[in-house]
Design a protein around this motif. Sequence first.
Motif, PDB file in Angstrom:
ATOM      1  N   ALA A  15       0.789  -1.323   0.014  1.00  0.00           N
ATOM      2  CA  ALA A  15      -0.119  -0.006   0.076  1.00  0.00           C
ATOM      3  C   ALA A  15       0.872   1.268   0.059  1.00  0.00           C
ATOM      4  N   ALA A  16       1.814   1.197   0.680  1.00  0.00           N
ATOM      5  CA  ALA A  16       3.023   2.613   0.821  1.00  0.00           C
ATOM      6  C   ALA A  16       3.472   2.609  -0.484  1.00  0.00           C
ATOM      7  N   GLN A  17       4.086   1.428  -1.179  1.00  0.00           N
ATOM      8  CA  GLN A  17       4.644   1.452  -2.560  1.00  0.00           C
ATOM      9  C   GLN A  17       3.502   1.880  -3.503  1.00  0.00           C
ATOM     10  N   PHE A  18       2.282   1.532  -3.420  1.00  0.00           N
ATOM     11  CA  PHE A  18       1.429   2.117  -4.393  1.00  0.00           C
ATOM     12  C   PHE A  18       1.246   3.591  -4.380  1.00  0.00           C
ATOM     13  N   THR A  19       0.987   3.856  -2.926  1.00  0.00           N
ATOM     14  CA  THR A  19       0.660   5.410  -2.938  1.00  0.00           C
ATOM     15  C   THR A  19       1.891   6.131  -2.648  1.00  0.00           C
ATOM     16  N   GLU A  24      -0.527   9.930   5.611  1.00  0.00           N
ATOM     17  CA  GLU A  24      -1.102  11.370   5.165  1.00  0.00           C
ATOM     18  C   GLU A  24      -2.246  11.685   6.141  1.00  0.00           C
ATOM     19  N   ARG A  25      -2.645  12.789   5.959  1.00  0.00           N
ATOM     20  CA  ARG A  25      -3.748  13.212   6.548  1.00  0.00           C
ATOM     21  C   ARG A  25      -4.878  13.414   5.642  1.00  0.00           C
ATOM     22  N   LEU A  26      -6.268  13.014   6.024  1.00  0.00           N
ATOM     23  CA  LEU A  26      -7.354  13.111   5.167  1.00  0.00           C
ATOM     24  C   LEU A  26      -8.377  13.613   5.918  1.00  0.00           C
ATOM     25  N   PRO A  27      -9.333  14.113   5.207  1.00  0.00           N
ATOM     26  CA  PRO A  27     -10.588  14.961   5.871  1.00  0.00           C
ATOM     27  C   PRO A  27     -11.401  14.022   6.720  1.00  0.00           C
ATOM     28  N   ALA A  28     -11.849  14.634   7.877  1.00  0.00           N
ATOM     29  CA  ALA A  28     -12.786  13.844   8.821  1.00  0.00           C
ATOM     30  C   ALA A  28     -13.936  14.800   9.051  1.00  0.00           C
ATOM     31  N   PRO A  29     -14.961  14.323   9.208  1.00  0.00           N
ATOM     32  CA  PRO A  29     -15.451  12.907   9.515  1.00  0.00           C
ATOM     33  C   PRO A  29     -15.774  12.117   8.076  1.00  0.00           C
ATOM     34  N   LEU A  30     -15.450  10.836   8.125  1.00  0.00           N
ATOM     35  CA  LEU A  30     -15.627  10.129   6.916  1.00  0.00           C
ATOM     36  C   LEU A  30     -16.315   8.699   7.285  1.00  0.00           C
ATOM     37  N   PRO A  31     -17.313   8.410   6.817  1.00  0.00           N
ATOM     38  CA  PRO A  31     -18.040   7.163   7.118  1.00  0.00           C
ATOM     39  C   PRO A  31     -16.864   6.017   6.516  1.00  0.00           C
ATOM     40  N   LEU A  32     -16.751   4.789   7.361  1.00  0.00           N
ATOM     41  CA  LEU A  32     -15.638   3.866   6.979  1.00  0.00           C
ATOM     42  C   LEU A  32     -16.089   3.262   5.789  1.00  0.00           C
ATOM     43  N   PRO A  37     -13.855   3.964  -1.419  1.00  0.00           N
ATOM     44  CA  PRO A  37     -14.123   4.866  -2.598  1.00  0.00           C
ATOM     45  C   PRO A  37     -13.040   5.959  -2.729  1.00  0.00           C
ATOM     46  N   PHE A  38     -13.064   6.886  -1.540  1.00  0.00           N
ATOM     47  CA  PHE A  38     -12.224   7.702  -1.442  1.00  0.00           C
ATOM     48  C   PHE A  38     -10.847   7.639  -1.764  1.00  0.00           C
ATOM     49  N   LEU A  39     -10.465   6.455  -1.200  1.00  0.00           N
ATOM     50  CA  LEU A  39      -8.886   6.143  -1.507  1.00  0.00           C
ATOM     51  C   LEU A  39      -8.767   5.799  -3.129  1.00  0.00           C
ATOM     52  N   GLU A  40      -9.496   5.059  -3.638  1.00  0.00           N
ATOM     53  CA  GLU A  40      -9.748   4.809  -5.167  1.00  0.00           C
ATOM     54  C   GLU A  40      -9.650   5.983  -5.822  1.00  0.00           C
ATOM     55  N   GLU A  41     -10.499   7.220  -5.330  1.00  0.00           N
ATOM     56  CA  GLU A  41     -10.487   8.264  -6.330  1.00  0.00           C
ATOM     57  C   GLU A  41      -9.194   9.136  -6.201  1.00  0.00           C
ATOM     58  N   ARG A  42      -8.348   8.944  -4.972  1.00  0.00           N
ATOM     59  CA  ARG A  42      -7.193   9.798  -4.925  1.00  0.00           C
ATOM     60  C   ARG A  42      -5.820   8.661  -5.735  1.00  0.00           C
ATOM     61  N   TYR A  43      -6.056   7.594  -5.807  1.00  0.00           N
ATOM     62  CA  TYR A  43      -5.274   6.561  -6.110  1.00  0.00           C
ATOM     63  C   TYR A  43      -5.809   5.592  -7.268  1.00  0.00           C
ATOM     64  N   PRO A  44      -6.223   6.015  -8.422  1.00  0.00           N
ATOM     65  CA  PRO A  44      -6.792   5.071  -9.107  1.00  0.00           C
ATOM     66  C   PRO A  44      -6.107   3.552  -9.336  1.00  0.00           C
ATOM     67  N   GLY A  45      -6.897   2.469  -9.358  1.00  0.00           N
ATOM     68  CA  GLY A  45      -6.279   1.250  -9.197  1.00  0.00           C
ATOM     69  C   GLY A  45      -5.989   0.553  -7.931  1.00  0.00           C
TER      70      GLY A  45
END
Length: 88
Positions: A15-19, A24-32, A37-45
């Motif tokens: 996961a570290a290699q791919f990203t 990193e810091r991400l916006p909260a609150p975020l439903p689990l 989907p949020f991570l997929e949008e940031r890192y396609p694939g």
Amino acid sequence: MPATGSFTIYYFATAAQFTAKHTERLPAPLPLSQLYPFLEERYPGLRDKILGSCGVSLQNEYVDIKEDADRIIQAGDEVAVIPPVSSG
């Protein structure tokens, strides 16, 4: 002290290699349920190549993305994406 309105996510191994990040810091609150989907949008694939076989912890407790979908990642929380560990 954590920044207001964000949580920290930690990436390990593949996961570290791919990203290309360990954290990193991400916006909260975020439903689990929205984490993948949020991570997929940031890192396609990421979802198909990495997340499908990873475990996720929230506040040092393993969670199930589907069964615990109604949990909310709050500001200041720590999330970890943990690929499977192989032993020899």
